[in-house]
Design a protein around this motif. Structure first.
Motif, PDB file in Angstrom:
ATOM      1  N   MET A 159       4.046   9.986 -10.923  1.00 33.19           N
ATOM      2  CA  MET A 159       4.491  10.980 -11.899  1.00 33.19           C
ATOM      3  C   MET A 159       4.027  12.367 -11.456  1.00 33.19           C
ATOM      4  O   MET A 159       2.831  12.599 -11.276  1.00 33.19           O
ATOM      5  N   ASP A 160       4.973  13.267 -11.284  1.00 37.58           N
ATOM      6  CA  ASP A 160       4.652  14.629 -10.892  1.00 37.58           C
ATOM      7  C   ASP A 160       4.428  15.452 -12.159  1.00 37.58           C
ATOM      8  O   ASP A 160       5.367  15.952 -12.776  1.00 37.58           O
ATOM      9  N   ILE A 176       7.046  17.863 -14.465  1.00 40.52           N
ATOM     10  CA  ILE A 176       7.382  17.528 -15.846  1.00 40.52           C
ATOM     11  C   ILE A 176       7.048  18.693 -16.777  1.00 40.52           C
ATOM     12  O   ILE A 176       7.842  19.050 -17.660  1.00 40.52           O
ATOM     13  N   LYS A 177       5.877  19.302 -16.581  1.00 40.30           N
ATOM     14  CA  LYS A 177       5.499  20.431 -17.437  1.00 40.30           C
ATOM     15  C   LYS A 177       6.491  21.572 -17.298  1.00 40.30           C
ATOM     16  O   LYS A 177       6.861  22.210 -18.289  1.00 40.30           O
ATOM     17  N   GLU A 178       6.924  21.844 -16.089  1.00 42.79           N
ATOM     18  CA  GLU A 178       7.876  22.942 -15.876  1.00 42.79           C
ATOM     19  C   GLU A 178       9.230  22.611 -16.495  1.00 42.79           C
ATOM     20  O   GLU A 178       9.909  23.488 -17.038  1.00 42.79           O
ATOM     21  N   GLN A 179       9.640  21.331 -16.439  1.00 42.62           N
ATOM     22  CA  GLN A 179      10.898  20.919 -17.058  1.00 42.62           C
ATOM     23  C   GLN A 179      10.862  21.134 -18.567  1.00 42.62           C
ATOM     24  O   GLN A 179      11.835  21.613 -19.168  1.00 42.62           O
ATOM     25  N   ALA A 189      17.734  20.084 -25.554  1.00 41.30           N
ATOM     26  CA  ALA A 189      17.526  21.198 -24.627  1.00 41.30           C
ATOM     27  C   ALA A 189      17.205  20.718 -23.222  1.00 41.30           C
ATOM     28  O   ALA A 189      17.589  21.353 -22.230  1.00 41.30           O
ATOM     29  N   LEU A 190      16.505  19.600 -23.114  1.00 38.81           N
ATOM     30  CA  LEU A 190      16.142  19.069 -21.802  1.00 38.81           C
ATOM     31  C   LEU A 190      17.362  18.678 -20.975  1.00 38.81           C
ATOM     32  O   LEU A 190      17.283  18.621 -19.746  1.00 38.81           O
TER      33      LEU A 190
END
Length: 224
Positions: free
Chosen positions: A1-2, A6-9, A161-162
């Protein structure tokens, strides 16, 4: 898991998300994408896991037109939003500690053993009577249910939104009038449910102005 990715997404989704004022009526959300949004709503947390919400998905243009005159905050959204949801909250008859609905959730949904159900009911009764004093009025109970629907509302808007889908949460409506219309359409049992809020989903007609927020330090206080 990066984790960084994920946080930036997630942050990118929040920068993208805004209260969409007008939707492009020529663009529709796919069934697969909208079912994903609904699944996120279903999986959202609620107090005691008792799920006080129900989603009315208003795709019928005639019913949308009927609620428009008493829903000033939705007037620009109702004609062109791909999907429009009226979020309902349960009322006292379902949310009170000794209701059939609460027993159903614990017995048939959560599948708890009877001894656990008995203990949870005692704790839930104490919570309603003493901790939050929800039995002082039906309005107190309804407002408590409504607060929880906003968890599902926020999660569904973030999920949308994602994947590049716009949304607009709506409180601009006359609750009594909307409930009367929905009741006349046999879509609402006003003894058990009330309208909490609305939300429109679709694709923006034009780009919004840049997002504005106060500085983070103005919103937090550390206690160490």
């Amino acid at each position: 898991m990066d984790k960084k990715y994920i946080k930036e997404q997630v942050l990118s989704a929040y920068r993208f998300r805004h209260a969409c004022k007008e939707f492009d009526g020529t663009k529709k959300i796919s069934d697969d994408d909208f079912n994903y949004i609904l699944e996120v709503g279903k999986l959202s947390p609620s107090s005691f896991g008792f799920i006080p919400w129900k989603f009315l998905i208003l795709q019928n243009s005639e019913i949308r037109q009927k609620i428009s005159p008493v829903s000033w905050g939705a007037k620009l959204k109702l004609p062109d939003a791909s999907h429009f949801i009226v979020i309902l909250s349960r009322k006292t008859p379902d949310l009170i500690y000794n209701s059939k609905y609460i027993s159903h959730i614990m017995e048939d949904v959560q599948k708890l053993p009877q001894n656990v159900i008995d203990e949870r009911k005692k704790g839930y009764e104490n919570f309603q009577k003493n901790d939050f004093k929800l039995l002082e009025s039906d309005r107190a109970m309804f407002d408590w249910g409504c607060k929880q629907t906003y968890i599902a509302l926020g999660n569904m808007m973030t999920a949308a939104a994602l994947i590049g889908i716009d949304s607009c949460p709506i409180e601009g409506f006359n609750r009594d009038n909307v409930e009367e219309i929905l009741s006349e359409e046999s879509l609402l049992d006003r003894t058990k449910f009330g309208v909490s809020c609305m939300v429109a989903f679709g694709y923006r007609k034009k780009e919004p102005r840049p997002k504005t927020r106060p500085a983070l330090q103005d919103l937090i206080q550390w206690i160490e």
